[in-house]
Design an enzyme around this catalytic site. Structure first.
Site, mmCIF file in Angstrom:
data_model
loop_
_atom_site.group_PDB
_atom_site.id
_atom_site.type_symbol
_atom_site.label_atom_id
_atom_site.label_comp_id
_atom_site.label_asym_id
_atom_site.label_seq_id
_atom_site.Cartn_x
_atom_site.Cartn_y
_atom_site.Cartn_z
ATOM 1 N N LEU A 1 -18.578 -1.127 -0.183
ATOM 2 C CA LEU A 1 -19.470 -0.312 -1.010
ATOM 3 C C LEU A 1 -19.122 -0.446 -2.489
ATOM 4 O O LEU A 1 -19.475 0.399 -3.306
ATOM 5 C CB LEU A 1 -19.412 1.154 -0.575
ATOM 6 N N GLY B 1 -16.321 -0.149 -4.218
ATOM 7 C CA GLY B 1 -15.529 0.933 -4.783
ATOM 8 C C GLY B 1 -16.271 2.244 -4.935
ATOM 9 O O GLY B 1 -15.886 3.085 -5.744
ATOM 10 N N GLY B 2 -17.340 2.434 -4.143
ATOM 11 C CA GLY B 2 -18.124 3.659 -4.216
ATOM 12 C C GLY B 2 -19.417 3.535 -4.985
ATOM 13 O O GLY B 2 -20.252 4.445 -4.947
ATOM 14 N N LEU B 3 -19.629 2.410 -5.669
ATOM 15 C CA LEU B 3 -20.851 2.247 -6.454
ATOM 16 C C LEU B 3 -22.091 2.291 -5.562
ATOM 17 O O LEU B 3 -23.146 2.769 -5.982
ATOM 18 C CB LEU B 3 -20.808 0.924 -7.221
ATOM 19 N N LEU B 4 -21.969 1.806 -4.321
ATOM 20 C CA LEU B 4 -23.103 1.756 -3.403
ATOM 21 C C LEU B 4 -23.123 2.939 -2.446
ATOM 22 O O LEU B 4 -23.825 2.908 -1.437
ATOM 23 C CB LEU B 4 -23.067 0.435 -2.613
ATOM 24 N N TYR C 1 0.836 -1.202 0.000
ATOM 25 C CA TYR C 1 0.000 0.000 0.000
ATOM 26 C C TYR C 1 0.872 1.254 0.000
ATOM 27 O O TYR C 1 1.956 1.280 0.581
ATOM 28 C CB TYR C 1 -0.915 0.031 1.220
ATOM 29 N N GLY D 1 -23.890 6.097 -3.479
ATOM 30 C CA GLY D 1 -24.600 7.187 -4.136
ATOM 31 C C GLY D 1 -23.968 7.594 -5.443
ATOM 32 O O GLY D 1 -23.929 8.783 -5.782
#
Length: 329
Positions: free
Chosen positions: A214, A216-219, A54, A221
């Site tokens: 989520l 990768g942000g799809l869930l 990372y 909003g």
């Protein structure tokens, strides 16, 4: 909701959410990363998840170095948190600077300890299954690190159910505890782990931590953010790739969340926290605000009718449940 849960069969109690650090370095600068870690600890989120690779947007190992500097800032921090990191991904150009060979496991552990500025890694996770290495070799290396006090517990990430079973069988033959956790992708849109990974983890007493809760942000909003021009993360990567195939479902999901008066990110996390499997979501906030949004999910109770509607929008695989019943008539 309880703010602490057992980490599998270890006897350790960890926060109901894991603090993921994949965005530290590149997306999140050090000052904001430190504020995120301080806020997490203030809310009893005591498990910090990272990986040796990372921070690659700066350089591989940067995130461990950042966490090490944060730990060094207070004499109590190391006692108050559990550090989980990973081994297996490419760390250099050489052919032996990746994978799960004993050579790479031991050298990577020692390098992670130096970057983190600590004597012990609380949870050392194999970043993914390595088909080129036999389990007796892996457990020889892990057993050595455990006996030296450099590693307390071993976990897996991105394993199949049969990988977990094979790893545990080999560990038991050597008289070792073996795996205590599995970290896999799992969310409303990606429900494959329900078939075999979660049953295997339950059978062997492993905690299940879930990355990309989520997607990768799809869930979180994505449709609304696209209209507002604020969806930096949800407009790329995993979220963007999945949106084309799942747009109708995502639109229904966001309408449901709007009807509830809840943020989609809060609902997506609350669904995970409601699962009977007792999964522990790994949240990867880029800002303190995103972490605070995730914390609100801890106090969100989704009514039964909402849970039923989510099952209709994002149905499980086959008939639902575990394999093989999920696809047997």
């Amino acid at each position: 909701m309880d703010r602490q849960v057992p980490l599998g069969r270890t006897g350790l109690q960890v926060g109901r959410l894991v603090v993921g650090t994949v965005n530290f370095g590149g997306r999140t600068g050090e000052p904001e990363a430190r504020r995120i870690l301080d806020t997490a600890l203030a809310h009893d989120l005591n498990l910090i998840d990272t990986a040796n690779m990372y921070g690659w947007r700066v350089h591989r190992g940067y995130t461990e170095e950042l966490i090490g500097r944060w730990l060094a800032g207070s004499p109590r921090r190391r006692d108050d948190v559990f550090i989980a990191t990973k081994v297996g991904e490419q760390m250099g150009e050489g052919p032996n600077e990746r994978g799960l060979s004993a050579h790479h496991i031991i050298r990577s552990c020692e390098a992670s300890l130096r970057r983190l500025g600590t004597d012990t890694i609380d949870l050392y996770q194999m970043h993914r299954y390595d088909p080129g290495v036999q389990w007796d070799v892996v457990w020889q290396a892990m057993g050595q690190l455990i006996s030296q006090g450099k590693v307390r517990h071993v976990g897996s990430s991105n394993f199949a159910g049969w990988n977990i079973a094979a790893a545990q069988h080999a560990a038991q033959q050597r008289g070792l505890v073996g795996l205590v956790s599995e970290q896999c992708i799992y969310n409303l849109l990606t429900r494959g782990p329900e078939l075999e990974i979660m049953p295997a983890a339950h059978a062997y007493g492993l905690a299940v931590m879930t990355w990309a809760p989520l997607h990768g942000g799809l869930l979180s909003g994505a449709m609304r953010k696209a209209r507002e021009g604020t969806g930096a993360k949800s407009a790329q990567g995993r979220a963007a790739a999945a949106l084309a195939a799942n747009r109708p479902a995502v639109e229904r999901y966001e309408r449901l969340c709007a009807d509830l008066g809840r943020d989609p990110a809060e609902v997506g996390l609350a669904w995970l926290l409601s699962r009977p499997d007792g999964v522990i979501p790994v949240v990867g906030p880029r800002t303190v605000g995103q972490l605070e949004s995730a914390l609100r999910a801890l106090d969100t109770r989704l009514p039964a009718e909402t849970l039923d509607e989510l099952e209709k929008i994002f149905p499980p695989i086959g008939h639902g449940g575990t394999a093989p019943r999920a696809w047997i008539d």
